[in-house]
Design an enzyme around this catalytic site. Structure first.
Site, PDB file in Angstrom:
ATOM      1  N   HIS A 165     -20.830  20.930  20.033  1.00 23.62           N
ATOM      2  CA  HIS A 165     -21.162  22.260  19.275  1.00 23.62           C
ATOM      3  C   HIS A 165     -20.100  23.306  19.370  1.00 23.62           C
ATOM      4  O   HIS A 165     -20.416  24.700  19.609  1.00 23.62           O
ATOM      5  CB  HIS A 165     -22.488  22.747  19.683  1.00 23.62           C
ATOM      6  CG  HIS A 165     -23.632  21.580  19.176  1.00 23.62           C
ATOM      7  ND1 HIS A 165     -24.025  21.445  17.863  1.00 23.62           N
ATOM      8  CD2 HIS A 165     -24.181  20.621  19.864  1.00 23.62           C
ATOM      9  CE1 HIS A 165     -24.862  20.682  17.807  1.00 23.62           C
ATOM     10  NE2 HIS A 165     -24.814  20.111  18.721  1.00 23.62           N
ATOM     11  N   ASP A 181     -16.720  22.795  17.658  1.00 22.14           N
ATOM     12  CA  ASP A 181     -15.887  22.801  16.697  1.00 22.14           C
ATOM     13  C   ASP A 181     -15.959  23.808  15.671  1.00 22.14           C
ATOM     14  O   ASP A 181     -15.359  24.485  15.133  1.00 22.14           O
ATOM     15  CB  ASP A 181     -15.839  21.406  16.032  1.00 22.14           C
ATOM     16  CG  ASP A 181     -16.873  20.368  15.405  1.00 22.14           C
ATOM     17  OD1 ASP A 181     -18.136  21.335  15.675  1.00 22.14           O
ATOM     18  OD2 ASP A 181     -16.799  19.624  14.748  1.00 22.14           O
ATOM     19  N   ALA A 222     -26.163   6.851  14.718  1.00 20.99           N
ATOM     20  CA  ALA A 222     -26.219   6.771  16.147  1.00 20.99           C
ATOM     21  C   ALA A 222     -25.484   7.920  16.831  1.00 20.99           C
ATOM     22  O   ALA A 222     -25.637   8.098  17.927  1.00 20.99           O
ATOM     23  CB  ALA A 222     -25.821   5.304  16.793  1.00 20.99           C
ATOM     24  N   GLY A 223     -24.883   8.689  16.232  1.00 20.02           N
ATOM     25  CA  GLY A 223     -24.125   9.753  16.626  1.00 20.02           C
ATOM     26  C   GLY A 223     -22.561   9.389  16.978  1.00 20.02           C
ATOM     27  O   GLY A 223     -21.978   9.988  17.680  1.00 20.02           O
ATOM     28  N   SER A 243     -20.319   8.821  14.420  1.00 22.79           N
ATOM     29  CA  SER A 243     -19.741   9.567  13.272  1.00 22.79           C
ATOM     30  C   SER A 243     -19.265   8.431  12.309  1.00 22.79           C
ATOM     31  O   SER A 243     -18.167   8.187  11.958  1.00 22.79           O
ATOM     32  CB  SER A 243     -18.348  10.131  13.616  1.00 22.79           C
ATOM     33  OG  SER A 243     -18.773  11.317  14.343  1.00 22.79           O
ATOM     34  N   SER A 245     -19.988   8.259   9.246  1.00 19.43           N
ATOM     35  CA  SER A 245     -19.693   9.163   7.961  1.00 19.43           C
ATOM     36  C   SER A 245     -18.638   9.669   8.290  1.00 19.43           C
ATOM     37  O   SER A 245     -17.729   9.541   6.979  1.00 19.43           O
ATOM     38  CB  SER A 245     -20.922  10.010   7.677  1.00 19.43           C
ATOM     39  OG  SER A 245     -20.983  10.836   8.608  1.00 19.43           O
ATOM     40  N   GLU A 278     -18.177  16.102   2.827  1.00 22.59           N
ATOM     41  CA  GLU A 278     -19.139  16.247   3.526  1.00 22.59           C
ATOM     42  C   GLU A 278     -20.102  17.627   3.514  1.00 22.59           C
ATOM     43  O   GLU A 278     -21.243  17.806   3.239  1.00 22.59           O
ATOM     44  CB  GLU A 278     -19.369  16.021   4.851  1.00 22.59           C
ATOM     45  CG  GLU A 278     -18.906  14.570   5.456  1.00 22.59           C
ATOM     46  CD  GLU A 278     -19.483  13.686   6.575  1.00 22.59           C
ATOM     47  OE1 GLU A 278     -20.844  14.383   6.878  1.00 22.59           O
ATOM     48  OE2 GLU A 278     -19.149  13.179   7.053  1.00 22.59           O
ATOM     49  N   ASP A 338     -15.235  15.387  13.900  1.00 24.42           N
ATOM     50  CA  ASP A 338     -15.327  13.798  13.836  1.00 24.42           C
ATOM     51  C   ASP A 338     -14.308  13.305  12.984  1.00 24.42           C
ATOM     52  O   ASP A 338     -13.799  12.443  13.344  1.00 24.42           O
ATOM     53  CB  ASP A 338     -16.721  13.585  13.211  1.00 24.42           C
ATOM     54  CG  ASP A 338     -17.830  14.306  14.254  1.00 24.42           C
ATOM     55  OD1 ASP A 338     -17.407  14.565  15.168  1.00 24.42           O
ATOM     56  OD2 ASP A 338     -18.930  14.407  13.414  1.00 24.42           O
TER      57      ASP A 338
END
Ligand code: GLA
Length: 394
Positions: free
Chosen positions: A39, A41, A135-136, A138, A140, A172, A184
């Site tokens: 948290h 970026d 699942a965290g 990245s 996407s 995004e 990411d």
């Protein structure tokens, strides 16, 4: 056939089934795990993620010779049957949003390239991947960066990793509707094999940091997923922005730690805790980077423990079972390595950076956790691979 060859074969076969011809080019972009700088970026600070050996592969080729329109056609092999997994849109008309989420990840990238002044040629793509979804890790960002690279390279554009990342992020933010930062996408675009990526999220300058050969990176999936992730994430962003505004700074990166502590009595306690997480987390990035390069597992243990507590108690993005699992793994590891929640939180994964031979200690802790937990956790070791690139096929 190894993992990647199997993925390429799947993308090739999907392309052939959807379009009736062979693709002419292939591209890849990886998922990532963040080692430290959570948290941070979107607060313009430094982060230290690394790419993992799970990727999105895009097979690409020319448009149909019969079509008179300037069409972009896509098929996503992991997104349902051949009908729902296909998309086609006119590159001359305005690109509009679809009800189908994966299509927005493709359309958003093509539109974002246009907004940065780059024209995409008519083409066809087939997308296959093995980054676990939700699942965290990245998936996407891997998807967006792989599509951005395929579109730009196929269209004869030579875009730097920073531009590919910005295009995927804009897609995004504006098209998919997720207010994610740039970490990411930069990890997917710019990572170097066997290194983590020290990234300045303000300037986008980056430097690969070697991961000491004695260390292994293990991701422990807690199996816990929270549906509210997006709104809670956006709320955290807004809280950080409110604190920055309170102090009259551009972002929390510019906030002095001492000044924050002095202002505690005047600040709303939740906002104070949010800012304290971000400010202390930024201070943890450099020691972790050095410990990673030198293989100093006791430093990893100590600093990652602090990072986890900060995410849990100040940023409120952990859950009780995750805290419990993190504690059990940390105790089992001792000085052999560190463990903490990774990614946005609200469920998802822990990351452990530990001595190679400490794998048994991690498994042992997970075994004991699974004996008492409702949902079993699962560990997997990942190899840090390099970022997005065309694949050369002999
Ligand atoms: C998600 C976002 C990133 C970053 C992390 C938290 O993964 O996509 O931009 O904010 O959460 O560090």
């Amino acid at each position: 056939m190894d993992r990647r060859e199997r993925l390429i074969a799947r993308a090739r076969q999907g392309y052939r089934l959807a379009f009736g011809v062979e693709p002419s080019r292939f591209y890849a972009a990886p998922g990532r795990v963040n080692l430290i700088g959570e948290h941070v970026d979107y607060n313009d600070g430094f982060v230290l993620p690394c790419a993992i050996d799970r990727e999105t592969i895009v097979a690409a080729g020319p448009p149909s010779a019969q079509s008179k329109q300037k069409l972009f056609e896509a098929v996503a092999l992991d997104m349902g049957d051949m009908a729902s997994a296909r998309d086609s849109f006119d590159l001359v008309a305005p690109i509009v949003r679809s009800d189908n989420n994966w299509q927005n990840h493709v359309r958003g990238v093509v539109q974002a390239l246009g907004r940065y002044g780059h024209r995409v040629r008519p083409m066809r793509i087939a997308i296959a991947g093995d980054v676990p979804i939700g699942a965290g890790l990245s998936s996407s960002a891997a998807f967006g960066v792989a599509v951005a690279l395929a579109c730009s390279d196929y269209s004869g554009l030579d875009l730097a990793p920073e531009m590919l990342a910005k295009v995927a992020q804009l897609a995004e933010n504006d098209f998919v509707g997720c207010a994610c930062g740039i970490m990411d996408q930069m990890a997917a675009a710019a990572s170097v094999a066997d290194h983590a990526l020290l990234l300045d999220c303000r300037s986008l300058d980056f430097m690969p940091v070697p991961i000491h050969h004695s260390l292994a990176i293990t991701v422990i999936d807690t199996g816990l997923r929270r549906s509210l992730t997006e709104s809670a994430f956006n709320q955290r962003r807004a809280e950080c922005e409110a604190v920055a505004q309170h102090f009259g700074v551009k972002a929390l990166r510019d906030l002095d730690h001492g000044k924050l502590l002095l202002a505690e009595p005047d600040l709303d306690h939740t906002l104070f805790r949010r800012a304290r997480h971000v400010v202390t987390e930024m201070e943890r990035v450099e020691p972790i980077g050095i410990a990673l390069a030198k293989g100093k597992t006791a430093v990893l243990a100590e600093v990652m423990r602090e990072a986890h507590v900060s995410l849990s108690e100040d940023f409120d993005v952990s859950l009780p079972p995750i805290d419990r699992l993190a504690q059990m793994v940390a105790e089992s590891l001792g000085d052999a390595g560190g463990v903490r929640l990774t990614g946005a939180g609200f469920g998802g994964c822990l990351v452990a950076v530990a001595a190679q031979e400490a794998g048994a200690a991690i498994d042992d802790a997970i075994g004991r956790y699974n004996d008492e937990a409702d949902l079993p956790a699962r560990a997997e070791m990942f190899r840090p691979i390099s970022g997005a690139a065309p694949i050369l096929i002999e």
